[in-house]
Design a protein around this motif. Structure first.
Motif, PDB file in Angstrom:
ATOM      1  N   THR B  20       6.120   2.470  -0.527  1.00 44.11           N
ATOM      2  CA  THR B  20       4.855   2.125  -1.424  1.00 44.11           C
ATOM      3  C   THR B  20       3.946   0.914  -0.949  1.00 44.11           C
ATOM      4  N   MET B  21       2.728   1.461  -0.695  1.00 42.41           N
ATOM      5  CA  MET B  21       1.830   0.477  -0.204  1.00 42.41           C
ATOM      6  C   MET B  21       0.710   0.382  -1.270  1.00 42.41           C
ATOM      7  N   ASN B  22       0.275  -0.896  -1.387  1.00 43.19           N
ATOM      8  CA  ASN B  22      -0.617  -1.151  -2.503  1.00 43.19           C
ATOM      9  C   ASN B  22      -2.135  -1.677  -1.575  1.00 43.19           C
ATOM     10  N   CYS B  23      -3.221  -1.571  -2.199  1.00 43.50           N
ATOM     11  CA  CYS B  23      -4.522  -1.838  -1.657  1.00 43.50           C
ATOM     12  C   CYS B  23      -5.606  -2.358  -2.891  1.00 43.50           C
ATOM     13  N   SER B  24      -5.908  -3.341  -2.730  1.00 42.73           N
ATOM     14  CA  SER B  24      -6.905  -3.980  -3.568  1.00 42.73           C
ATOM     15  C   SER B  24      -8.419  -4.093  -2.845  1.00 42.73           C
ATOM     16  N   TYR B  25      -9.344  -3.909  -3.720  1.00 45.65           N
ATOM     17  CA  TYR B  25     -10.578  -3.976  -3.241  1.00 45.65           C
ATOM     18  C   TYR B  25     -11.672  -4.828  -4.236  1.00 45.65           C
ATOM     19  N   LYS B  26     -12.808  -4.932  -3.808  1.00 46.54           N
ATOM     20  CA  LYS B  26     -13.690  -5.940  -4.549  1.00 46.54           C
ATOM     21  C   LYS B  26     -14.821  -5.235  -5.311  1.00 46.54           C
ATOM     22  N   THR B  27     -15.445  -4.213  -4.978  1.00 46.94           N
ATOM     23  CA  THR B  27     -16.467  -3.661  -5.499  1.00 46.94           C
ATOM     24  C   THR B  27     -16.559  -2.247  -6.071  1.00 46.94           C
ATOM     25  N   SER B  28     -17.561  -1.835  -6.688  1.00 44.19           N
ATOM     26  CA  SER B  28     -17.448  -0.297  -7.145  1.00 44.19           C
ATOM     27  C   SER B  28     -17.597   0.528  -5.913  1.00 44.19           C
ATOM     28  N   ILE B  29     -16.748   1.644  -6.185  1.00 42.84           N
ATOM     29  CA  ILE B  29     -16.492   2.503  -5.032  1.00 42.84           C
ATOM     30  C   ILE B  29     -16.925   3.930  -5.517  1.00 42.84           C
ATOM     31  N   ASN B  30     -17.319   4.912  -4.537  1.00 39.70           N
ATOM     32  CA  ASN B  30     -17.784   6.089  -4.599  1.00 39.70           C
ATOM     33  C   ASN B  30     -16.214   6.885  -4.584  1.00 39.70           C
ATOM     34  N   ASN B  31     -15.402   6.363  -3.462  1.00 41.87           N
ATOM     35  CA  ASN B  31     -14.063   7.004  -3.223  1.00 41.87           C
ATOM     36  C   ASN B  31     -13.142   5.867  -2.553  1.00 41.87           C
ATOM     37  N   LEU B  32     -11.942   6.311  -2.495  1.00 35.61           N
ATOM     38  CA  LEU B  32     -11.318   5.462  -1.669  1.00 35.61           C
ATOM     39  C   LEU B  32     -10.243   6.352  -0.694  1.00 35.61           C
ATOM     40  N   GLN B  33     -10.116   6.231   0.353  1.00 38.83           N
ATOM     41  CA  GLN B  33      -9.194   7.090   1.490  1.00 38.83           C
ATOM     42  C   GLN B  33      -8.131   6.194   2.025  1.00 38.83           C
ATOM     43  N   TRP B  34      -7.003   6.926   2.181  1.00 41.59           N
ATOM     44  CA  TRP B  34      -6.098   6.395   3.056  1.00 41.59           C
ATOM     45  C   TRP B  34      -6.080   7.079   4.443  1.00 41.59           C
ATOM     46  N   LEU B  61       3.145  12.626  -0.327  1.00 44.13           N
ATOM     47  CA  LEU B  61       2.229  11.569  -0.451  1.00 44.13           C
ATOM     48  C   LEU B  61       1.546  11.595  -1.951  1.00 44.13           C
ATOM     49  N   ARG B  62       1.758  10.656  -2.722  1.00 39.07           N
ATOM     50  CA  ARG B  62       1.019  10.294  -3.907  1.00 39.07           C
ATOM     51  C   ARG B  62       0.235   9.263  -3.867  1.00 39.07           C
ATOM     52  N   VAL B  63      -1.095   9.465  -4.254  1.00 32.57           N
ATOM     53  CA  VAL B  63      -1.988   8.056  -4.367  1.00 32.57           C
ATOM     54  C   VAL B  63      -2.377   8.062  -5.768  1.00 32.57           C
ATOM     55  N   THR B  64      -2.490   6.839  -6.133  1.00 37.02           N
ATOM     56  CA  THR B  64      -3.169   6.567  -7.457  1.00 37.02           C
ATOM     57  C   THR B  64      -4.280   5.434  -7.214  1.00 37.02           C
ATOM     58  N   LEU B  65      -5.156   5.636  -8.333  1.00 33.53           N
ATOM     59  CA  LEU B  65      -6.150   4.597  -8.285  1.00 33.53           C
ATOM     60  C   LEU B  65      -6.714   4.031  -9.642  1.00 33.53           C
ATOM     61  N   ASP B  66      -6.658   2.812  -9.729  1.00 34.70           N
ATOM     62  CA  ASP B  66      -7.051   2.127 -11.022  1.00 34.70           C
ATOM     63  C   ASP B  66      -8.273   1.499 -10.954  1.00 34.70           C
ATOM     64  N   THR B  67      -9.563   1.963 -11.177  1.00 32.55           N
ATOM     65  CA  THR B  67     -10.633   1.375 -11.102  1.00 32.55           C
ATOM     66  C   THR B  67     -11.180   0.206 -11.926  1.00 32.55           C
ATOM     67  N   SER B  68     -10.246   0.209 -12.850  1.00 35.53           N
ATOM     68  CA  SER B  68     -10.471  -1.159 -13.895  1.00 35.53           C
ATOM     69  C   SER B  68      -9.747  -2.370 -13.058  1.00 35.53           C
ATOM     70  N   LYS B  69      -8.704  -2.114 -12.449  1.00 32.97           N
ATOM     71  CA  LYS B  69      -8.165  -3.201 -11.643  1.00 32.97           C
ATOM     72  C   LYS B  69      -8.478  -3.183 -10.347  1.00 32.97           C
ATOM     73  N   LYS B  70      -9.414  -2.251  -9.652  1.00 32.61           N
ATOM     74  CA  LYS B  70      -9.744  -2.191  -8.544  1.00 32.61           C
ATOM     75  C   LYS B  70      -8.625  -2.079  -7.545  1.00 32.61           C
ATOM     76  N   SER B  71      -7.759  -1.303  -7.685  1.00 30.18           N
ATOM     77  CA  SER B  71      -6.564  -1.082  -6.899  1.00 30.18           C
ATOM     78  C   SER B  71      -6.036   0.462  -6.576  1.00 30.18           C
ATOM     79  N   SER B  72      -5.234   0.416  -5.537  1.00 27.49           N
ATOM     80  CA  SER B  72      -4.776   1.908  -5.243  1.00 27.49           C
ATOM     81  C   SER B  72      -3.580   1.484  -4.655  1.00 27.49           C
ATOM     82  N   SER B  73      -2.637   2.696  -4.701  1.00 29.50           N
ATOM     83  CA  SER B  73      -1.326   2.636  -4.259  1.00 29.50           C
ATOM     84  C   SER B  73      -1.005   3.923  -3.657  1.00 29.50           C
TER      85      SER B  73
END
Lengths: 113, 111
Positions: B20-34, B61-73
């Motif tokens: 499991t790998m986690n990613c955090s980001y800072k601004t609003s996004i259109n999409n997130l890519q791995w 592969l399974r990807v999740t996105l939580d825009t309220s926390k600005k994070s993905s796994s």
């Protein structure tokens, strides 16, 4: 169906020189982006070209310039090379900009002596 | 500057285990890519998840996105030695035409 091709694969230059890197996008793709990847780091966005125009630019100085040709291929030019320009330069292409997955070439490894 | 921060920086596991790998980001996004990158090679696209999606699957592969926390796994199940590579998240910030990559996670899978 050829993917994204970049040339040359390796290049050695000295400080102050100029360099041109080339990219042919995947067939059917019209958008080309360039990235700089320092060792151990993630790629940094340099700029994106679409319809022969620079559409977006990252935080890179004017020494970095580019061009897109009518056949969608692209060049990245770097003037007045610095030691810090040593990196892997990656080209990515897509159809439809960044709302679609990017297809990357294997890059050009640029070493500045 | 890089918008994404990935955690952990490095991960070593045995074949068959999950990663499991986690990613955090800072601004609003259109999409997130791995993306995956084998040493000295270009990046290979794995999954694109749009801002209005919460979860996406592709094979192991399974990807999740939580825009309220600005994070993905990114979860890789039943890992294989061939999964050894660096993994990067990349965000497409809202109202821009650029892709911002994270710092990457180096995954080592031992046979």
């Amino acid at each position: 169906d050829a993917g994204v091709t970049q040339s040359p694969t390796h290049l050695i230059k000295t400080r102050g020189q100029q360099v041109t890197l080339r990219c042919s996008p995947k067939s059917g793709h019209d958008t080309v982006s360039w990235y700089q990847q320092a060792l151990g780091q993630g790629p940094q966005f340099i700029f994106q070209y679409y319809e022969e125009e620079e559409r977006q630019r990252g935080n890179f100085p004017d020494r970095f310039s580019g061009h897109q040709f009518p056949n969608y291929s692209s060049e990245l030019n770097v003037n007045a090379l610095l030691l810090g320009d040593s990196a892997l330069y990656l080209c990515a292409s897509s159809s439809g900009g960044l709302v679609e997955p990017q297809h990357f070439g294997d890059g050009t490894r640029l070493s500045i002596l | 500057s890089q918008q994404g921060e990935e955690d952990p920086q490095a991960l070593s596991i045995q074949e068959g285990e999950n990663a499991t790998m986690n990613c955090s980001y800072k601004t609003s996004i259109n999409n997130l890519q791995w993306y995956r990158q084998n040493s000295g090679r270009g990046l290979v696209h794995l999954i694109l998840i749009r801002s209005n999606e919460r979860e996406k699957h592709s094979g192991r592969l399974r990807v999740t996105l939580d825009t309220s926390k600005k994070s993905s796994s990114l979860l890789i199940t039943a890992s294989r030695a061939a999964d050894t590579a660096s993994y990067f998240c990349a965000t497409h910030p809202y109202n821009t035409d650029k892709l911002i990559f994270g710092t990457g996670t180096r995954l080592q899978v031992f046979p």
